[in-house]
Structure formats: C-alpha cells, structure tokens
Design a protein around this motif. Structure first.
Motif, PDB file in Angstrom:
ATOM      1  N   ARG A  33       0.824  -1.218   0.000  1.00 19.69           N
ATOM      2  CA  ARG A  33       0.000   0.000   0.000  1.00 19.69           C
ATOM      3  C   ARG A  33       0.856   1.266   0.000  1.00 19.69           C
ATOM      4  O   ARG A  33       0.465   2.292  -0.563  1.00 19.69           O
ATOM      5  N   ALA A  55       4.343   7.504   3.218  1.00 18.39           N
ATOM      6  CA  ALA A  55       3.484   8.661   2.892  1.00 18.39           C
ATOM      7  C   ALA A  55       4.052   9.964   3.427  1.00 18.39           C
ATOM      8  O   ALA A  55       3.312  10.931   3.603  1.00 18.39           O
ATOM      9  N   ALA A  97       6.969  12.409   5.951  1.00 17.52           N
ATOM     10  CA  ALA A  97       7.313  12.599   7.357  1.00 17.52           C
ATOM     11  C   ALA A  97       6.023  12.585   8.160  1.00 17.52           C
ATOM     12  O   ALA A  97       4.941  12.853   7.622  1.00 17.52           O
ATOM     13  N   ILE A 117       3.208  13.846  10.020  1.00 23.04           N
ATOM     14  CA  ILE A 117       2.617  15.186  10.141  1.00 23.04           C
ATOM     15  C   ILE A 117       2.236  15.476  11.601  1.00 23.04           C
ATOM     16  O   ILE A 117       2.375  16.603  12.076  1.00 23.04           O
ATOM     17  N   GLY A 154       8.362  13.191   2.259  1.00 20.97           N
ATOM     18  CA  GLY A 154       9.604  12.574   2.732  1.00 20.97           C
ATOM     19  C   GLY A 154       9.780  11.154   2.216  1.00 20.97           C
ATOM     20  O   GLY A 154      10.913  10.668   2.102  1.00 20.97           O
ATOM     21  N   LYS A 160      -8.889  16.106   8.970  1.00 17.58           N
ATOM     22  CA  LYS A 160      -9.453  15.574   7.716  1.00 17.58           C
ATOM     23  C   LYS A 160     -10.427  16.557   7.074  1.00 17.58           C
ATOM     24  O   LYS A 160     -11.578  16.227   6.768  1.00 17.58           O
TER      25      LYS A 160
END
Ligand code: CO8
Length: 258
Positions: free
Chosen positions: A60, A64, A66, A68, A109, A250
C-alpha cells in the motif's frame, strides 16, 4: 544490533532487505523510525557480509511522508533544534548500493527517501508526489533539489507547487525510477538487481557508486542547505499550523498567507 519496532530486516546471502513497517500510518516517517532506519542502514553498510541493500515498504505504501502529527505544533526553532536532516545526510553518505522497491504511495519525505536511493524498482501501483504544499509547507529532505535535477524544472515545479501525484509509468518516462514491473514482482526484481550487483567486486562497486554520486551531487549540497532554511522558515507561519491541523482533522485547509 538496533532493536527494531518500526522496521523489519531480512538477510539473504550477500543482500539485506529493510522493510519500513508502520502499516497503519502508511509508513509515515516518524523520528523513532528514522533513528532505527539510519542505525540499521549504517550497520549493514559496515557489515562485510552484505554487499547491497534493498529498502522497501509494503504494497500500500513505500512511505506517505514525514509524520505530520509530530510536526504540526513545532515552530522554526523547534524544527532547527530537532536537526532531523543530520539523519538524512547519513543516508546520503552510505557506501553500499541502496535499491528502493516501491509500491503504493511514495510521498513527501517518502519520495525524498526514495530519491536518496541509488536505483528504484517500482510496482505498477506506485504513486509519487511532493504534496507538502497542500499542508502549508514545502519539501525539506531534498525534494526541490533531487526532483528538479532528475525530472527537470517545469515538471518538478508543477509537482512541488500543486502537490499532484504522478503514476509509475510517468515516473519511468521521466527517469525517476529504473523500471516498472507488476506489483507481484517489484520486490523480487529489486532483490534480483541487488544480488546481481553483489556478485561484483565490492571495492569497485563502492568506488563506482562514489563517482556517480560525485556527478549527481555536484551543486546539490548548497541547494539542500537553502531548501532546509526555507523549510524551517515555514514553521513560523500560520499557514503551516492551519495546513497540518487541517490534515489531522481531515478537512480542506484555508490558507491566508500569514
Ligand atoms: N503523517 C502521519 N500520518 C499519516 C501520514 C503522514 N504523512 N500519511 C498518512 N497518515 C495516516 C493518516 O492520518 C491515517 O491515520 P488514521 O487511520 O489514524 O486516520 C492513516 O495514515 C491512513 O491514511 P488515510 O486515511 O489518509 O489514507 P487514504 O488512503 O485516504 O489517503 C494519502 C492516503 C493520500 C497518502 C493521505 O494519507 C495523505 O495525503 N497523507 C499525507 C501525505 C503528505 O502530505 N505527505 C507529506 C508530509 S510532510 C513531509 O514529508 C516533509 C518531509 C520533510 C523532511 C522531514 C524532516 C523533518
């Protein structure tokens, strides 16, 4: 040997495979993971039995970006104090060949970590991007420098200023990855390449890698310093706080330029 919480390690003869392993967070690179990663890569680099290293995530995500959550509340001084980039510099200085096997997300990153590797084998499902702009910051671990050098100014500019992702075929056409293979075999293809290189003279491999990097890294170091300063500066803005908080909640971010 380093105790591993966020990585897995497999050895097969003269090659080692390091797996980033924080699957629920899409292998987001928190500080503890980076500590383990750098220590493990340096151990392998100093191990005479190992001649090439594969770095991978899972299907998958490669990574994704560093973490956050760890950066959201930090200001410029705190980011400077953390001195995270010292670790990235140690990855840049590894002497043995480092091959990335990438499936799924290689973002922020994560994309920058991939660009620290010497070669990249990508799955058809891989997606690459520098989406930091969407959370009110910019790439900090070499994205503005290595991506520009590899894909050219106009393409790097669009990726860095819009945060849009590109797919595996596009990345191959732009020279960001060596080749794209079906998802079932991306890891074994990378390991095959590592085994092939492991059969060569280790001293010749080391000096050849050093020479290729001499070309690739000329002018790079000044650019990295410049990028880091600008990255730190953004942690003094309200937009950075808003962008990262919006990600955590989100919701879309509202930027004001403050
Ligand atoms: N940091 C922390 N957590 C993350 C990150 C991240 N970068 N990415 C994903 N996660 C978490 C999500 O919060 C979520 O957690 P939970 O299930 O608890 O809510 C979980 O992983 C799964 O993510 P999503 O639910 O969002 O999964 P989707 O399939 O809907 O979306 C995406 C996947 C598109 C990858 C989306 O997660 C995303 O946009 N992630 C953030 C990508 C990003 O902005 N990356 C750049 C980060 S900044 C950076 O990398 C700067 C590097 C500079 C150098 C660092 C040295 C200091």
């Amino acid at each position: 040997m380093t105790t591993l919480h966020y990585l897995k390690l497999e050895r097969d003869g003269a090659i080692a495979t390091v797996f980033l392993h924080r699957p629920k967070q899409l292998n987001a690179l928190n500080m503890a993971l980076m500590d383990e990663l750098v220590a493990t890569l340096e151990e392998l680099d100093n191990d005479d039995a190992i001649r090439a290293i594969v770095l991978t995530g899972d299907q998958r995500a490669f990574a994704a970006g560093a973490d956050i959550m760890e950066m959201a509340d930090a200001d410029s001084t705190e980011m400077l104090r953390r001195d995270q980039f010292a670790k990235w510099d140690r990855i840049r200085k590894l002497k043995k060949p480092l091959i990335a096997a990438v499936s799924g997300f290689a973002l922020g990153g994560g994309c920058e970590l991939m660009m620290h590797c010497d070669m990249v084998i990508a799955s058809e499902t891989a997606q690459f991007g520098q989406p930091e702009i969407k959370i009110g910051v910019m790439p900090g671990a070499g994205g503005t420098q290595r991506l520009t050098r590899t894909v050219g100014k106009a393409r790097a500019m669009e990726m860095v200023l819009t945060g849009k992702f590109i797919g595996a075929k596009q990345a191959e056409a732009w020279g960001l990855v060596n080749r794209v293979v079906p998802v079932e075999v991306y890891l074994t293809e990378a390991q095959k390449l590592a085994h092939e290189i492991a059969q060569m003279s280790p001293v010749a491999v080391r000096l050849a890698k050093e020479a290729v990097l001499k070309n690739y890294e000329s002018f790079l170091l000044d650019g990295l310093e410049f990028e880091r300063k600008n990255f730190y500066l953004l942690f003094s803005t309200e937009d950075q706080k808003e962008g990262m908080q919006a990600f955590i909640e989100k919701r879309p971010a509202k930027f004001t330029g403050k």
